[in-house]
Each structure stands twice: as structure tokens, then as C-alpha cells.
Design an enzyme around this catalytic site. Sequence first.
Site, short mmCIF file in Angstrom:
data_model
loop_
_atom_site.label_atom_id
_atom_site.label_comp_id
_atom_site.label_asym_id
_atom_site.label_seq_id
_atom_site.Cartn_x
_atom_site.Cartn_y
_atom_site.Cartn_z
CB SER A 121 -0.96 -0.04 1.19
OG SER A 121 -2.02 0.86 1.03
CG ASP A 145 -3.93 -5.05 -3.11
OD1 ASP A 145 -4.17 -5.78 -4.09
OD2 ASP A 145 -4.81 -4.40 -2.52
CG HIS A 290 -5.05 -3.21 0.86
ND1 HIS A 290 -4.45 -2.94 -0.36
CD2 HIS A 290 -4.60 -2.24 1.72
CE1 HIS A 290 -3.70 -1.85 -0.26
NE2 HIS A 290 -3.78 -1.42 0.99
#
Length: 312
Positions: A121, A145, A290
Site C-alpha cells: 500500500s 496491492d 489488501h
Amino acid sequence: MAETPFDEFSFLPVQAAESGVPVPSAERLFTFAPDGRPLSALRLGDGLPEVTLLHGAGLNAHTWDRTALALGRPVLALDLPGHGDSGWRDDADYAARTLAADIAPAIAHWTETPQVVVGQSLGGLTAAALAAAHPELVRALVIVDIAPGLDPAGGASQIRRFFAGPTHWASREEMVDRALSFGLGGDRTAAERGVYLNSRVREDGRVEWKHHFARIANVLAADPGASAAASARQDSLAGILAASGWEDLAAVSAPVTLVRGNRGYLSDADVEAFTTRLPDAGIVTVDSGHNVQEELPSELARIIRDAGLTSL
């Protein structure tokens, strides 16, 4: 009432037993950013780090514990500025390039060889900025992700809403309940562990998140009129993710692997754009949300080994 000190590594034996691996050596490290703010990290395993791990917004270095156990190699897991035991930025600037500039000297200080840098992220965007500006530090890049230009109305908006709750709580149990109500944290045991490692008890006995994003999101939620100025300063998570461009990835000379959770934040269009712009990058899709490092630590460890550790 001040918090009773506890051993932050007390969870490792149970996690190691669950993973069927030995308990590694572990220590907390501290140094300073160029302006004097504290920066902190975890070092797990014997020997010099081979892998450097950068977490996502609102998390901390311990999100990588089970992935590090599965890797079985010495790793350095940083608390990004504004998170964990690292200091908050007074200007609330947590854009990827700003974070990369903060942490580059620390990584150089704590490592001696180019690293397999893994970022999830916000940590993935920071890892790309680090690899572009400091190629001497990065042997291979694994991005988990995330992709530049992520739609701020997509999955990241859930995290922004989660952060926008109260800035302090009566107990950690309340924080666990909120995390689970947003579908975060996995099962209750995992959520309790995550909350405990990501919060602190204030002198008045109230509990608060360690990361700065909770304070930022709360301010924006309470004063929507501040949003324009805040977005200009990139104070919101969604604004940071949307504002991060492709320039850094285009400048990366190290091999790049993108790990996509099929229930994560990346759409098919995001992955197609990534493939178009970086045709030589490896793309791996896994059955995860995620936070792949928490949901599929063993699978992610295998991908990391394949991406940059097999020749070491």
C-alpha cells in the site's frame, strides 16, 4: 495512568509455533530522520538484513511478523514516519517521496548490502520512490496491492472512513470492535494482537492509535471545509495514493514484482495500466484482500524469495 511496559515480541512464540518455524532473534532499533525526528524499526533474524519491509498507512512494522517468520531470512521492518514508534511529521506530509527521503539514511545505516525492498500500500509507493532515488539500496522491488493513481473513491476510502473515528478510546476492546466492524484485522485474536501493537495508553488512561493518520482523518471528518487545503497538502490517505504518479516506477532499475490481492484495492484497469507502463514487471495475483502480508504470509514469503532472494 501510564501504560505498564510489555514485551512487544511476546506474540512471536505463538506465531512461530503456528507457522512451524523457530522463534527468531528480534530487536527494536532507533535512529533519527534528517530533522531529528525518531525513526524506528524491527530487526528479525540473525545476520545482516537481506529484506527491508515497508508497511501501509495506519499499520506498523509488526504487520510483517508472520511474513518474516515464513521467510526465515534476516529482515528489517520499518515503522514509517508517523507510524508505530517513529515520530510524526509536523507538516503531516506523508507523500511517498517525502517518506522515502526520510527513511533512506536509516536503511543505509541499518543495512550493508542492497535489499529486496517489499512495500505494501503506501509502503509500496514509498518503496518505488526509494528505489528510484537510491538504486544503490535496492536489489529488487516487490509492491503489494497498490499502483500509482489509485482511485481515491475505491477501496482506500474504507480505510479513510475507519481512521475518521474518535482520536481516543476508553479501551483497546472498543478499538478491536471497530476494526472488526469494518472487516479489518482478520479474526478476533489477530485483531486484538494488531490493535495492541498499534495503540498506546495515554497518561489520562485513554487509548489512542500510534499513527498520525487517525488524527488527520478525524480533523477532516469534523471540518469538511478543510478538505481542499488538506488535499493540497496531501494530508489524507486517499489524496496521497491518488497523487502518487508513475515517474518513480519508471525510474526504477531493479526488477519489479507486483502482488495483487484479488479482493484488494487494485482493479483490472489498474493492473492493465501497470503492465502497460512496466511490461517487464512480474505480476502475481493471490487469493487475498489488501493486507496480503497478514492474510497469506507464507505465499507472500515465497513470492519475495522468487523475486530477489533465490540467487543470494
